[in-house]
Write an enzyme that holds these catalytic residues in place. Structure first.
Site, short mmCIF file in Angstrom:
data_model
loop_
_atom_site.label_atom_id
_atom_site.label_comp_id
_atom_site.label_asym_id
_atom_site.label_seq_id
_atom_site.Cartn_x
_atom_site.Cartn_y
_atom_site.Cartn_z
N GLY A 180 18.81 1.40 3.89
CA GLY A 180 20.02 2.21 3.90
C GLY A 180 19.72 3.69 4.00
N HIS B 192 33.43 10.70 -1.85
CA HIS B 192 32.21 10.11 -1.31
C HIS B 192 32.42 9.65 0.12
CE1 HIS B 192 31.00 10.00 -5.55
NE2 HIS B 192 29.77 9.82 -5.13
N ASN C 247 24.07 9.11 -11.33
CA ASN C 247 23.82 10.20 -10.38
C ASN C 247 22.47 10.81 -10.71
OD1 ASN C 247 23.93 12.62 -8.79
ND2 ASN C 247 26.16 12.43 -8.76
N GLY D 2 30.32 5.91 -10.25
CA GLY D 2 29.65 5.87 -11.54
C GLY D 2 29.61 7.23 -12.20
N LYS E 85 9.71 -2.96 9.75
CA LYS E 85 9.52 -1.54 10.07
C LYS E 85 8.54 -0.91 9.09
CE LYS E 85 11.51 1.90 12.60
NZ LYS E 85 11.78 1.86 14.04
N GLY F 8 16.66 -1.72 -1.09
CA GLY F 8 17.67 -0.92 -0.40
C GLY F 8 17.03 0.08 0.54
N ALA F 9 15.80 -0.21 0.94
CA ALA F 9 15.04 0.73 1.76
C ALA F 9 15.65 0.97 3.13
CB ALA F 9 13.60 0.23 1.92
N THR G 215 21.90 2.34 -8.15
CA THR G 215 23.07 1.61 -7.65
C THR G 215 24.17 1.65 -8.70
OG1 THR G 215 21.61 0.12 -6.44
CG2 THR G 215 23.89 -0.60 -6.78
N LYS H 210 30.97 3.86 0.71
CA LYS H 210 30.77 3.57 -0.71
C LYS H 210 31.69 2.44 -1.13
CE LYS H 210 30.56 5.72 -5.29
NZ LYS H 210 29.25 5.08 -5.58
#
Length: 267
Positions: A14, A156, A128, A166, A43, A11-12, A101, A160
């Site tokens: 995002g 949020h 969280n 969560g 990248k 998920g780098a 996640t 989302k």
């Protein structure tokens, strides 16, 4: 010098992934050896995170990154559709997982418990990673002993994917440990618009707000005779999650099985 934790991040590409990268790369005991996403492929993550290039680029094949980099820990900030596949892949290579996640179901957690036993590799999950949010949940659990009438409002950003969050679910689960299930509101109340009263969990109501400009916010409102009590937490930027992620990284290799909730590392 103490050996560094070898980390890969899924998920780098995002917004969350970018801020987590920027936060953990500065730590002297952490080495980010790989990054995975379907965006920003090629990248350099150092340059991407606003630092100097470090010759580690974002790739799109998790298993190949694991084989090439031999990490100890995978950090996952992806989405509910990808997270289970990512964890299964990591566990099959005996890579511990720190999971931010949300959207995992109780069935998912049961499956992960079996897989962690099979592969003798731990998984840490937190709805969280903000320390203030964890304290908010703990305080709400305590308040639930004295104020059984409660509603949760979580807010949020509009990208989302899951609702309620969560954090909201975890909050209600914790409060439910402190109070008996009960009906709230008028006995014959009705909704002019379906869903107006929010979601239902053991008598509690939860409301999810999704708007651009928000990051992660939650208030837990308790009602009592002649009074209300509100417990609220706001993440004003995504780097609020970095201290919790670092705490998980530095503890996960000593864990066993599935560990759920950052509070497990605080008290």
């Amino acid at each position: 010098m103490t050996e560094k934790y070898r980390i890969i991040l899924t998920g780098a590409g995002g917004k969350m992934g970018k801020d987590i990268l920027a936060g953990i790369m500065k730590e002297p005991d952490i080495q980010v050896v790989g990054a995975v996403d379907f965006k920003m492929i090629g990248k350099d993550i150092g340059f991407y995170a606003g630092e100097e290039a470090i010759n580690v680029t974002i790739q799109d094949k998790l298993e190949q990154v694991i084989i090439d980099t031999k990490p100890q820990i995978m950090i996952d900030f992806t989405n509910p559709q990808a997270v289970m596949k990512n964890i299964r892949t990591a566990l099959s290579h005996k890579v511990a997982s720190v999971v931010g996640t949300t959207g995992l179901t109780s069935h998912d957690v049961e499956e992960l418990a079996e897989l962690t036993e099979k592969h003798q590799t731990p998984v840490f999950i937190a709805p969280n990673f903000a320390l203030g949010a964890v304290l908010m949940m703990r305080f709400a659990q305590e308040a639930g002993k004295y104020f059984p009438h409660v509603e949760v409002i979580e807010k949020h950003h509009d990208q989302k994917m899951d609702a309620p969050s969560g954090t909201a679910l975890k909050t209600m689960e914790m409060i439910a440990e402190s109070r008996k299930e009960m009906h709230q509101g008028a006995s014959h109340e009705f909704e002019k618009i379906p869903g107006s009263r929010g979601g239902y969990y053991q008598g509690m109501r939860v409301h999810s707000v999704r708007l651009p400009g928000l990051i992660a916010h939650q208030e837990v409102i308790f009602g009592g005779q002649g009074q209300t009590l509100t417990i609220r937490h706001d993440s004003l930027s995504r780097d609020s999650f970095v201290p919790g992620v670092l705490l998980a990284i530095r503890n996960i290799l000593n864990m066993k099985g599935v560990v759920y909730g950052l509070e497990k590392l605080l008290w």
